[in-house]
Design an enzyme around this catalytic site. Sequence first.
Site, PDB file in Angstrom:
ATOM      1  N   THR A   1       0.830  -1.204   0.000  1.00  0.00           N
ATOM      2  CA  THR A   1       0.000   0.000   0.000  1.00  0.00           C
ATOM      3  C   THR A   1       0.870   1.261   0.000  1.00  0.00           C
ATOM      4  OG1 THR A   1      -1.440   1.302   1.455  1.00  0.00           O
ATOM      5  CG2 THR A   1      -0.129  -0.368   2.517  1.00  0.00           C
ATOM      6  N   ASP A   2       0.318   2.336  -0.536  1.00  0.00           N
ATOM      7  CA  ASP A   2       1.046   3.624  -0.495  1.00  0.00           C
ATOM      8  C   ASP A   2       1.161   4.140   0.940  1.00  0.00           C
ATOM      9  OD1 ASP A   2      -1.628   4.343  -0.083  1.00  0.00           O
ATOM     10  OD2 ASP A   2      -1.676   5.866  -1.665  1.00  0.00           O
ATOM     11  N   GLU A   3       0.376   3.557   1.859  1.00  0.00           N
ATOM     12  CA  GLU A   3       0.399   4.062   3.242  1.00  0.00           C
ATOM     13  C   GLU A   3       1.750   3.829   3.914  1.00  0.00           C
ATOM     14  OE1 GLU A   3      -3.184   3.429   5.512  1.00  0.00           O
ATOM     15  OE2 GLU A   3      -4.370   3.223   3.688  1.00  0.00           O
TER      16      GLU A   3
ATOM     17  N   TYR B   1      -1.317  -0.376  11.158  1.00  0.00           N
ATOM     18  CA  TYR B   1      -1.553  -1.053   9.867  1.00  0.00           C
ATOM     19  C   TYR B   1      -0.415  -0.764   8.899  1.00  0.00           C
ATOM     20  CZ  TYR B   1      -3.202  -1.515   5.045  1.00  0.00           C
ATOM     21  OH  TYR B   1      -3.291  -1.800   3.697  1.00  0.00           O
TER      22      TYR B   1
ATOM     23  N   LYS C   1       2.532  -3.229   7.226  1.00  0.00           N
ATOM     24  CA  LYS C   1       2.725  -3.428   5.777  1.00  0.00           C
ATOM     25  C   LYS C   1       4.153  -3.039   5.376  1.00  0.00           C
ATOM     26  CE  LYS C   1      -0.023  -4.548   3.138  1.00  0.00           C
ATOM     27  NZ  LYS C   1      -0.462  -5.893   2.679  1.00  0.00           N
TER      28      LYS C   1
HETATM   29  P1  NAD Z   1      -9.794  -7.122   2.937  1.00  0.00           P
HETATM   30  O1  NAD Z   1      -9.708  -6.810   4.381  1.00  0.00           O
HETATM   31  O2  NAD Z   1     -11.052  -6.828   2.187  1.00  0.00           O
HETATM   32  O3  NAD Z   1      -9.492  -8.684   2.706  1.00  0.00           O
HETATM   33  C1  NAD Z   1      -8.462  -9.355   3.375  1.00  0.00           C
HETATM   34  C2  NAD Z   1      -8.660 -10.854   3.166  1.00  0.00           C
HETATM   35  O4  NAD Z   1      -7.561 -11.527   3.809  1.00  0.00           O
HETATM   36  C3  NAD Z   1      -9.933 -11.401   3.793  1.00  0.00           C
HETATM   37  O5  NAD Z   1     -10.581 -12.295   2.895  1.00  0.00           O
HETATM   38  C4  NAD Z   1      -9.463 -12.137   5.042  1.00  0.00           C
HETATM   39  O6  NAD Z   1     -10.286 -13.226   5.404  1.00  0.00           O
HETATM   40  C5  NAD Z   1      -8.069 -12.591   4.589  1.00  0.00           C
HETATM   41  N1  NAD Z   1      -7.168 -12.809   5.736  1.00  0.00           N
HETATM   42  C6  NAD Z   1      -6.911 -11.944   6.762  1.00  0.00           C
HETATM   43  N2  NAD Z   1      -6.058 -12.497   7.629  1.00  0.00           N
HETATM   44  C7  NAD Z   1      -5.738 -13.727   7.129  1.00  0.00           C
HETATM   45  C8  NAD Z   1      -4.875 -14.763   7.566  1.00  0.00           C
HETATM   46  N3  NAD Z   1      -4.181 -14.665   8.716  1.00  0.00           N
HETATM   47  N4  NAD Z   1      -4.774 -15.878   6.807  1.00  0.00           N
HETATM   48  C9  NAD Z   1      -5.485 -16.006   5.661  1.00  0.00           C
HETATM   49  N5  NAD Z   1      -6.318 -15.045   5.205  1.00  0.00           N
HETATM   50  C10 NAD Z   1      -6.445 -13.921   5.927  1.00  0.00           C
HETATM   51  O7  NAD Z   1      -8.559  -6.381   2.283  1.00  0.00           O
HETATM   52  P2  NAD Z   1      -8.409  -5.706   0.831  1.00  0.00           P
HETATM   53  O8  NAD Z   1      -8.896  -4.325   0.897  1.00  0.00           O
HETATM   54  O9  NAD Z   1      -8.921  -6.640  -0.187  1.00  0.00           O
HETATM   55  O10 NAD Z   1      -6.817  -5.626   0.726  1.00  0.00           O
HETATM   56  C11 NAD Z   1      -6.077  -6.708   0.155  1.00  0.00           C
HETATM   57  C12 NAD Z   1      -4.596  -6.364   0.209  1.00  0.00           C
HETATM   58  O11 NAD Z   1      -4.351  -5.168  -0.521  1.00  0.00           O
HETATM   59  C13 NAD Z   1      -4.077  -6.099   1.622  1.00  0.00           C
HETATM   60  O12 NAD Z   1      -2.800  -6.662   1.716  1.00  0.00           O
HETATM   61  C14 NAD Z   1      -4.004  -4.580   1.717  1.00  0.00           C
HETATM   62  O13 NAD Z   1      -2.988  -4.187   2.594  1.00  0.00           O
HETATM   63  C15 NAD Z   1      -3.685  -4.216   0.291  1.00  0.00           C
HETATM   64  N6  NAD Z   1      -4.146  -2.884  -0.161  1.00  0.00           N
HETATM   65  C16 NAD Z   1      -5.446  -2.502   0.017  1.00  0.00           C
HETATM   66  C17 NAD Z   1      -5.885  -1.266  -0.475  1.00  0.00           C
HETATM   67  C18 NAD Z   1      -7.332  -0.835  -0.345  1.00  0.00           C
HETATM   68  O14 NAD Z   1      -7.650   0.305  -0.705  1.00  0.00           O
HETATM   69  N7  NAD Z   1      -8.237  -1.680   0.103  1.00  0.00           N
HETATM   70  C19 NAD Z   1      -4.985  -0.420  -1.131  1.00  0.00           C
HETATM   71  C20 NAD Z   1      -3.649  -0.845  -1.289  1.00  0.00           C
HETATM   72  C21 NAD Z   1      -3.257  -2.089  -0.807  1.00  0.00           C
HETATM   73  P1  TYD Z   2     -10.462   4.260   4.730  1.00  0.00           P
HETATM   74  O1  TYD Z   2     -11.476   3.818   3.715  1.00  0.00           O
HETATM   75  O2  TYD Z   2     -10.491   3.670   6.091  1.00  0.00           O
HETATM   76  O3  TYD Z   2      -9.027   4.063   4.032  1.00  0.00           O
HETATM   77  P2  TYD Z   2      -7.567   4.543   4.546  1.00  0.00           P
HETATM   78  O4  TYD Z   2      -7.631   4.998   5.936  1.00  0.00           O
HETATM   79  O5  TYD Z   2      -6.775   3.288   4.410  1.00  0.00           O
HETATM   80  O6  TYD Z   2      -7.149   5.619   3.586  1.00  0.00           O
HETATM   81  O7  TYD Z   2     -10.573   5.841   4.902  1.00  0.00           O
HETATM   82  C1  TYD Z   2     -10.422   6.713   3.805  1.00  0.00           C
HETATM   83  C2  TYD Z   2     -10.471   8.124   4.353  1.00  0.00           C
HETATM   84  O8  TYD Z   2     -11.785   8.383   4.844  1.00  0.00           O
HETATM   85  C3  TYD Z   2      -9.539   8.367   5.521  1.00  0.00           C
HETATM   86  O9  TYD Z   2      -8.998   9.687   5.429  1.00  0.00           O
HETATM   87  C4  TYD Z   2     -10.439   8.270   6.743  1.00  0.00           C
HETATM   88  C5  TYD Z   2     -11.773   8.761   6.227  1.00  0.00           C
HETATM   89  N1  TYD Z   2     -12.972   8.151   6.853  1.00  0.00           N
HETATM   90  C6  TYD Z   2     -13.973   8.977   7.366  1.00  0.00           C
HETATM   91  O10 TYD Z   2     -13.894  10.205   7.310  1.00  0.00           O
HETATM   92  N2  TYD Z   2     -15.070   8.379   7.946  1.00  0.00           N
HETATM   93  C7  TYD Z   2     -15.200   7.022   8.021  1.00  0.00           C
HETATM   94  O11 TYD Z   2     -16.206   6.537   8.589  1.00  0.00           O
HETATM   95  C8  TYD Z   2     -14.174   6.196   7.477  1.00  0.00           C
HETATM   96  C9  TYD Z   2     -14.254   4.706   7.542  1.00  0.00           C
HETATM   97  C10 TYD Z   2     -13.054   6.809   6.887  1.00  0.00           C
END
Ligand code: NAD
Ligand code: TYD
Length: 340
Positions: free
Chosen positions: A126-128, A154, A158
């Site tokens: 992630t960019d975070e 978090y 990562k």
């Molecule tokens: P999510 O929380 O929707 O899904 C995570 C999945 O991983 C779930 O199905 C969960 O059951 C599984 N999981 C969690 N712990 C586990 C374990 N110990 N063993 C096996 N499975 C496990 O997450 P997401 O949003 O789909 O993100 C997927 C990946 O992409 C993550 O690594 C996250 O850091 C990365 N990512 C997410 C975003 C975003 O905007 N959502 C952006 C950049 C990177």
């Molecule tokens: P989120 O979807 O949790 O992603 P991330 O924190 O990984 O960027 O949140 C996106 C942005 O929205 C973040 O700046 C926090 C804000 N946010 C709210 O303002 N209210 C909410 O209820 C949630 C879940 C997030």
Amino acid sequence: MKKLLVTGGAGFIGANFVYHMLDTRPDVRLVCVDSLTYAGNMSTLARAMADSRFTFYRQDIRDRAGIDAIFDREKPDAVVNFAAESHVDRSIEDPALFLQTNVLGVQVMMDACRSHGNIRFHQVSTDEVYGDLPLDRPDMLFTESTPLHASSPYSASKAGADLLALAYHRTYALPVTVSRCSNNYGPYQFPEKLIPLMIANCLADKPLPVYGKGLNVRDWLYVEDHCKAIELILEKGRIGEVYNVGGHNEMRNIDIVKLICGELHKPESLITYVTDRKGHDLRYAIDPTKIRDELGWVPETAFADGIKSTVRWYLDNRPWWEEIVSGEYRDYYERMYANR
Ligand code: NAD
Ligand code: TYD
């Protein structure tokens, strides 16, 4: 036929990746490993389960013996690790679980890759991990050489995994790549995240909890574009490299929430400003020059189209998220948002 082992395939991005591959790559078989935490959902994978090219294992990536047994049996050609605890607010409540899954789980996966013939491993990051950027410096963007400077448990977990993955490449010559993507949106995103939370609350005429003043900026990418980037990196990415993935689409939270109100014809009076997140990152913004120049990746979905189809998806798939918000999510929501 190539066999790809995908972890976290019952979650948001993992499931979108599974469908992207099943629908566009008849030459690929998929093995999905997911422990089905609160964020994993088998109903998301219903169509995949009916496909003979897809196999599912309910398995925790922290469990070495269980993971080794799956590698022994399936002999994958490559691994993509999506499995993670992914929500910043939950990491503030319970950091330990994030370190266990996001760092130690990745170590288990990479050890299995090493001991089964040095299998290709891609870490979805992630960019975070770069921390945040100032709001008043639009010229500043994250590049792959921006120092890691994580703010939340978090993002720190990562970042730890990224460093470990690159160390496994340098030390053991494990064929590793890492992608660092900006915020994703699209179908099957768990309703704890900003966009689906606001859609679900709008539809229930519930308050829309905006943290702080809503001025924090995120760089939004449609999930399918992220999946295509991962596919490209797997096939053509240089081993040992990091690729940033993002589409130059910076938006303030408050503007996203107002846009969702507009799409759903709900009044902006539902917006409620609540206490800010601890350590809240101000702004994320990706420079995707490297993946564009090296691999030819460009985002294909404009935000205006992606957000419309995402809202449409949540309207058309109410049972999917209504079941989630009526279950244990209710306790989480109460804990996180009551008296905030
Ligand atoms: P999510 O929380 O929707 O899904 C995570 C999945 O991983 C779930 O199905 C969960 O059951 C599984 N999981 C969690 N712990 C586990 C374990 N110990 N063993 C096996 N499975 C496990 O997450 P997401 O949003 O789909 O993100 C997927 C990946 O992409 C993550 O690594 C996250 O850091 C990365 N990512 C997410 C975003 C975003 O905007 N959502 C952006 C950049 C990177
Ligand atoms: P989120 O979807 O949790 O992603 P991330 O924190 O990984 O960027 O949140 C996106 C942005 O929205 C973040 O700046 C926090 C804000 N946010 C709210 O303002 N209210 C909410 O209820 C949630 C879940 C997030």
